[in-house]
Design a protein around this motif. Structure first.
Motif, PDB file in Angstrom:
ATOM      1  N   GLU A   1       9.135 -17.915   2.641  1.00 61.07           N
ATOM      2  CA  GLU A   1       8.642 -16.646   2.106  1.00 61.07           C
ATOM      3  C   GLU A   1       8.166 -15.724   3.224  1.00 61.07           C
ATOM      4  OE1 GLU A   1       4.801 -15.663  -0.482  1.00 61.07           O
ATOM      5  OE2 GLU A   1       6.376 -16.671  -1.658  1.00 61.07           O
ATOM      6  N   ARG A   2       7.525 -16.304   4.223  1.00 54.61           N
ATOM      7  CA  ARG A   2       7.028 -15.480   5.332  1.00 54.61           C
ATOM      8  C   ARG A   2       8.183 -14.924   6.162  1.00 54.61           C
ATOM      9  NH1 ARG A   2       1.637 -15.357   6.449  1.00 54.61           N
ATOM     10  NH2 ARG A   2       0.339 -16.634   5.077  1.00 54.61           N
TER      11      ARG A   2
ATOM     12  N   ARG B   1       6.873   2.102  -1.271  1.00 56.71           N
ATOM     13  CA  ARG B   1       7.402   0.971  -2.023  1.00 56.71           C
ATOM     14  C   ARG B   1       6.305   0.285  -2.847  1.00 56.71           C
ATOM     15  NH1 ARG B   1       9.077  -2.121   2.138  1.00 56.71           N
ATOM     16  NH2 ARG B   1      11.003  -0.912   2.235  1.00 56.71           N
ATOM     17  N   PHE B   2       5.094   0.199  -2.285  1.00 56.21           N
ATOM     18  CA  PHE B   2       4.024  -0.543  -2.944  1.00 56.21           C
ATOM     19  C   PHE B   2       3.057   0.358  -3.704  1.00 56.21           C
ATOM     20  CE2 PHE B   2       4.636  -3.439   0.935  1.00 56.21           C
ATOM     21  CZ  PHE B   2       5.626  -4.159   0.296  1.00 56.21           C
TER      22      PHE B   2
ATOM     23  N   MET C   1       6.245 -10.175  -5.492  1.00 52.20           N
ATOM     24  CA  MET C   1       6.636  -8.953  -4.787  1.00 52.20           C
ATOM     25  C   MET C   1       7.765  -9.226  -3.801  1.00 52.20           C
ATOM     26  SD  MET C   1       2.897  -7.200  -4.172  1.00 52.20           S
ATOM     27  CE  MET C   1       3.581  -5.644  -3.611  1.00 52.20           C
ATOM     28  N   VAL C   2       7.737 -10.398  -3.158  1.00 49.38           N
ATOM     29  CA  VAL C   2       8.827 -10.749  -2.247  1.00 49.38           C
ATOM     30  C   VAL C   2      10.147 -10.787  -3.006  1.00 49.38           C
ATOM     31  CG1 VAL C   2       9.776 -12.586  -0.806  1.00 49.38           C
ATOM     32  CG2 VAL C   2       7.369 -11.958  -0.581  1.00 49.38           C
TER      33      VAL C   2
ATOM     34  N   GLY D   1       0.786   1.948  -6.210  1.00 48.73           N
ATOM     35  CA  GLY D   1       0.252   1.409  -7.458  1.00 48.73           C
ATOM     36  C   GLY D   1      -0.071  -0.059  -7.438  1.00 48.73           C
ATOM     37  N   SER D   2       0.178  -0.750  -6.317  1.00 52.50           N
ATOM     38  CA  SER D   2      -0.127  -2.180  -6.212  1.00 52.50           C
ATOM     39  C   SER D   2      -1.244  -2.390  -5.195  1.00 52.50           C
ATOM     40  CB  SER D   2       1.122  -2.966  -5.797  1.00 52.50           C
ATOM     41  OG  SER D   2       1.483  -2.668  -4.459  1.00 52.50           O
ATOM     42  N   VAL D   3      -1.754  -3.615  -5.124  1.00 55.70           N
ATOM     43  CA  VAL D   3      -2.845  -3.916  -4.195  1.00 55.70           C
ATOM     44  C   VAL D   3      -2.338  -4.095  -2.764  1.00 55.70           C
ATOM     45  CG1 VAL D   3      -4.276  -4.946  -5.974  1.00 55.70           C
ATOM     46  CG2 VAL D   3      -2.669  -6.381  -4.729  1.00 55.70           C
ATOM     47  N   ALA D   4      -1.046  -4.359  -2.596  1.00 59.81           N
ATOM     48  CA  ALA D   4      -0.483  -4.563  -1.261  1.00 59.81           C
ATOM     49  C   ALA D   4      -0.382  -3.236  -0.522  1.00 59.81           C
ATOM     50  CB  ALA D   4       0.895  -5.215  -1.352  1.00 59.81           C
ATOM     51  N   THR D   5      -0.663  -3.262   0.776  1.00 59.61           N
ATOM     52  CA  THR D   5      -0.532  -2.065   1.600  1.00 59.61           C
ATOM     53  C   THR D   5       0.531  -2.213   2.681  1.00 59.61           C
ATOM     54  OG1 THR D   5      -2.300  -2.857   3.069  1.00 59.61           O
ATOM     55  CG2 THR D   5      -2.946  -1.429   1.230  1.00 59.61           C
TER      56      THR D   5
END
Length: 505
Positions: free
Chosen positions: A464-465, A418-419, A434-435, A421-425
């Motif tokens: 958000e969390r 899903r992520f 992203m959320v 190409g992005s900085v999120a892992t």
């Protein structure tokens, strides 16, 4: 005569190229080192003088000036010794300087000429690659660590004489006999835990999404035992993560030089740790516990015993994934992408709300104020760890770490796809945009979220969390959609934390 040698300084966790310029000329005997070096750099004069004399060379009996350029960059540590000595030998005509145009050198010198290991060999090797040099000579104890950067030539040296032989072309770099130091294997397993089925399921959610956790409950119920088994269900380090972990631990002097890190860090500082020890800093900034736990777990046992100012300093690293330390107009940036796992008792005696609790109302209020609302708001899951029953203690384990890890890995694979190409892992690293993009609720879940938020039990950050945790629960269920059931469970895992946040505030 002038000679130039390349070495590297460590700025935060980044290597900075330093050119050691050595000028040897006629005049009264003197030895000066300039270029904003700390005390250990200034003391290099005596180490270098002794090493050169005791290695069969002649220290020039004239005016020797060493400049560490650029002059604005602060230099610290003994890693410049070898470069200074090589520069003096080249400037005085005792070795050829041609090889010094292609190679960097890095290491501390003993008075007998031996080359001693220094922190940060991996970062130096990365700097050599970026600078376009052919290779680097390091103490042979650090050869295996520096060789992680396989695009350059890494040579080891045991003493100054062997380095001079390499520069003269008389010998190849001495690699010695590097010893592969295996990291101690933690054999902690969830199979050791009896009972606690609900906390174990919540720990799986935390591991699958990289979420922060607070364990609360009476003393002796197994909070620490559960927390110390969390690393056993985390996914293995990726190649990039392992490189970052190795670099940070090498700079901090915690890496034995035996190659790349194999396991995720688990740091458990004592509650008397200072703010600079936890966050990083000092007169000469060094990484703190939050950076040493990068890509791993930071465990704060007895959270309420930590000084409040120390806990408050965690807020920015938890939110930003980095910490910036400023000392004397110098900025050092350290990464802090870790999972926070904390444990605490519900009151000073530890037994609230049981009848055996003897704490007064004032004691409870004072205990609640030890942990601020803003810090609690940054914790995703609050797990109540109760006393297991006698039957549970005799029963088989709920599950093993291997079984839990399989579920975590399956959820992480969905997140990686899903992520891409992005900085999120993982879900815990998603930002607001992203959320909104990746957490799509059905109508029933939307109504539930609005009703919960309107009741005031969630802050905007807490909302958000909750969505991040709900996304993780859906990933564990192999569901692309986030349903009301997923959201309800996420709210349940956080609701007590939200209430505690309001009480503490």
């Amino acid at each position: 005569m002038l000679a130039q040698v390349t070495t590297f300084a460590i700025d935060g966790i980044e290597p900075r190229r330093v050119t050691v310029e050595v000028d040897v000329r006629q005049g009264l005997p003197a030895f000066a080192i300039v270029g904003l070096g700390d005390r250990s750099v200034r003391e290099a004069r005596e180490r270098v003088r002794g090493a050169i004399s005791n290695s069969g060379f002649t220290f020039p009996q004239c005016r020797v000036t060493v400049n560490l350029a650029p002059a604005y960059l602060r230099k610290q540590g003994p890693g410049f010794d070898l470069a200074i000595a090589c520069g003096i030998l080249a400037a005085s005509g005792q070795v050829q300087s041609e090889a010094l145009q292609r190679l960097a050198v890095f290491g501390e010198l003993g008075l007998d000429g031996r080359v001693r290991p220094c922190n940060g060999a991996l970062a130096v090797a990365e700097g050599v690659l970026r600078a376009g040099l052919e290779g680097v000579i390091v103490p042979w104890e650090r050869v295996e660590e520096a060789a992680i950067v396989d695009a350059i030539t890494v040579g080891g040296a045991g003493d100054l004489a062997s380095v001079a032989a390499v520069l003269q072309g008389e010998a190849a770099p001495d690699r010695g006999t590097p010893v592969t130091r295996l990291e101690p294997r933690d054999r902690s397993d969830l199979a050791d835990v009896r009972g606690h089925a609900a906390p174990i399921e919540a720990l799986i959610v935390a591991a699958a999404g990289g979420h922060n956790v607070l364990l609360t409950g009476p003393p002796g119920t197994g909070k620490t035992m559960l927390a110390r088994r969390l690393p056993s269900i985390l996914p293995p380090l990726t190649a990039g993560e392992a490189l970052e972990v190795t670099r940070i631990h090498s700079i901090a002097g915690l890496h034995a030089g035996g190659g790349i890190a194999q396991t995720r860090p688990f740091r458990a500082p004592h509650h008397n740790t200072s703010a600079s020890g936890l966050i990083g800093g000092g007169s000469l900034p060094t990484p703190g516990e939050v950076s040493l736990a990068h890509h791993g777990v930071l465990f704060l046992d007895e959270l309420s015993e930590f000084p409040r100012n120390v806990l408050e300093s965690l807020r920015q690293p938890l939110e930003d994934g980095r910490v910036a330390v400023v000392r004397g107009q110098h900025l050092a940036v350290y990464p802090t992408r870790f999972m926070l796992v904390a444990s605490t008792n519900p009151c000073p005696c530890g037994f609230h709300p049981q009848s055996r609790c003897r704490c007064s109302e004032a004691d409870l209020l004072r205990h609640a104020r030890r942990i601020s609302g803003p810090l609690l708001d940054r914790i995703d899951l609050l797990l109540a760890v109760g006393r297991p029953t006698a039957d549970e203690l005799r029963s088989p384990a709920v599950m093993t770490s291997e079984q839990a890890r399989e579920r975590v890995l399956a959820a992480r694979e969905r997140q990686h796809a899903r992520f891409a190409g992005s900085v999120a892992t993982c879900n815990g690293h998603m930002d607001t945009a992203m959320v909104r993009r990746h957490v799509k609720l059905d109508s029933a879940a939307e109504r539930l979220l609005h009703a919960t938020y309107d009741r005031g039990t969630l802050s905007a950050r807490g909302r958000e969390r909750v969505l991040r945790v709900a996304r993780t629960i859906a990933d564990l269920a192999a569901s692309e959609a986030v349903t009301k059931e997923h959201l309800l469970r996420a709210i349940g895992l956080r609701q007590d934390a939200g209430a505690a946040s309001g009480e503490a505030a």
